[in-house]
Design a protein around this motif. Structure first.
Motif, PDB file in Angstrom:
ATOM      1  N   SER A 136       1.931  -2.818  -5.382  1.00 14.76           N
ATOM      2  CA  SER A 136       0.722  -3.244  -6.061  1.00 14.76           C
ATOM      3  C   SER A 136       0.559  -4.680  -5.825  1.00 14.76           C
ATOM      4  O   SER A 136       1.606  -5.618  -6.134  1.00 14.76           O
ATOM      5  N   ALA A 137      -0.640  -4.921  -5.424  1.00 13.13           N
ATOM      6  CA  ALA A 137      -1.116  -6.254  -5.171  1.00 13.13           C
ATOM      7  C   ALA A 137      -0.829  -7.237  -6.059  1.00 13.13           C
ATOM      8  O   ALA A 137      -0.541  -8.450  -6.168  1.00 13.13           O
ATOM      9  N   ASN A 144      -5.753  -5.436  -0.482  1.00 11.37           N
ATOM     10  CA  ASN A 144      -6.202  -4.252  -0.352  1.00 11.37           C
ATOM     11  C   ASN A 144      -6.870  -4.071   0.861  1.00 11.37           C
ATOM     12  O   ASN A 144      -7.622  -2.777   1.071  1.00 11.37           O
ATOM     13  N   SER A 145      -7.377  -4.993   1.655  1.00  6.10           N
ATOM     14  CA  SER A 145      -8.165  -4.722   2.696  1.00  6.10           C
ATOM     15  C   SER A 145      -7.382  -4.828   4.020  1.00  6.10           C
ATOM     16  O   SER A 145      -8.176  -4.966   5.092  1.00  6.10           O
ATOM     17  N   ILE A 185      -5.719 -10.190  -4.183  1.00  5.15           N
ATOM     18  CA  ILE A 185      -5.670  -8.702  -4.326  1.00  5.15           C
ATOM     19  C   ILE A 185      -6.717  -7.990  -3.610  1.00  5.15           C
ATOM     20  O   ILE A 185      -6.286  -7.188  -2.698  1.00  5.15           O
ATOM     21  N   ASP A 209       0.873  -1.107  -0.015  1.00  2.48           N
ATOM     22  CA  ASP A 209       0.023  -0.042   0.156  1.00  2.48           C
ATOM     23  C   ASP A 209       0.727   1.219   0.044  1.00  2.48           C
ATOM     24  O   ASP A 209       0.228   2.392   0.275  1.00  2.48           O
TER      25      ASP A 209
END
Ligand SMILES: [Fe+2]
Length: 229
Positions: free
Chosen positions: A141-142, A199-200, A195, A136
């Motif tokens: 980038s995941a 992102n969480s 992803i 992040d």
């Protein structure tokens, strides 16, 4: 070697014939320990290499260059213009007749690389034991991290040993097959699932990020003083 402040691993690789050596991810506060170790074993440090620009500690690479006239190496994509060697995917570094292969593994940061030495890979924060680096900040980038791990690291031989950049639970080595099989972030996960999960995460920022990242873009050295007038 292990830095308890940031849970960072620093690795020393040596070639016993030439006595040349490489440090991967040295930490500034341990520079005397490294120099003592090199002297004790009569090693000549050739390179200080970074797996990426770290956000949680300041590198010793610039200070090692000042003290030992070595070369520092960081990915070209890290923006560390003062590094002696701008590393790129496929580069090969040598100590004696041994080779260290540079493998671009972006995702944790845009400029993250891993170093392959014989049957060992030093993954920085790309692949951790039972985990992986966050994605992040610093161009993370995941999607890229998933591609780097599955297409580059997991395509190595299953018994390749994995040495991570950090561990927060006292573990120090894993293998490709172990991470493929039981890493909870990756085993059995699709790219889309990975992803969404990355992102969480909603992690707090590293405490030193505002100090460490700018310093590490200069190999850990302070800005040169600007003399006015
Ligand atoms: Fe990192």
């Amino acid at each position: 070697m292990f830095d308890t402040e940031s849970s960072t691993y620093t690795y020393l690789i040596t070639d016993e014939n030439s006595q040349e050596a490489v440090l991967i991810d040295p930490v500034a506060t341990h520079i005397e320990q490294y120099i003592t170790l090199l002297n004790e074993h009569e090693l000549t440090l050739k390179y200080a290499l970074e797996t990426h620009v770290h956000a949680d500690h300041i590198t010793a690479s610039g200070m090692l260059r000042e003290r030992l006239a070595i070369k520092t190496g960081v990915s070209e994509l890290c923006g560390t213009t003062t590094a002696d060697i701008q590393l790129n995917d496929g580069d090969v570094l040598t100590i004696g007749d041994k080779t260290i292969n540079v493998i671009a593994t972006p995702g944790h940061t845009a400029g993250s690389v891993s170093f392959l030495y014989n049957d060992r890979i030093f993954t920085g924060d790309t692949l951790l034991i039972n985990g992986c680096g966050r994605t992040d900040f610093q161009g993370g980038s995941a999607e890229m991290l998933f591609e780097s791990i599955t297409n580059k690291i997991f395509t190595l031989a299953d018994d390749t040993l994995v040495y991570p950049g950090h561990d927060y639970n006292g573990r120090c080595v894993s293998s490709v097959v172990q991470e493929k099989s039981i890493n909870p972030r990756l085993a059995g996960k699709t790219k889309e699932e990975f992803i969404v999960m990355m992102n969480s995460l909603d992690l707090p920022m590293p405490k030193l990020i505002d100090i460490a990242v700018p310093a590490n873009r200069k190999c850990g050295l302070p800005e040169p003083e600007v003399v006015q007038g």
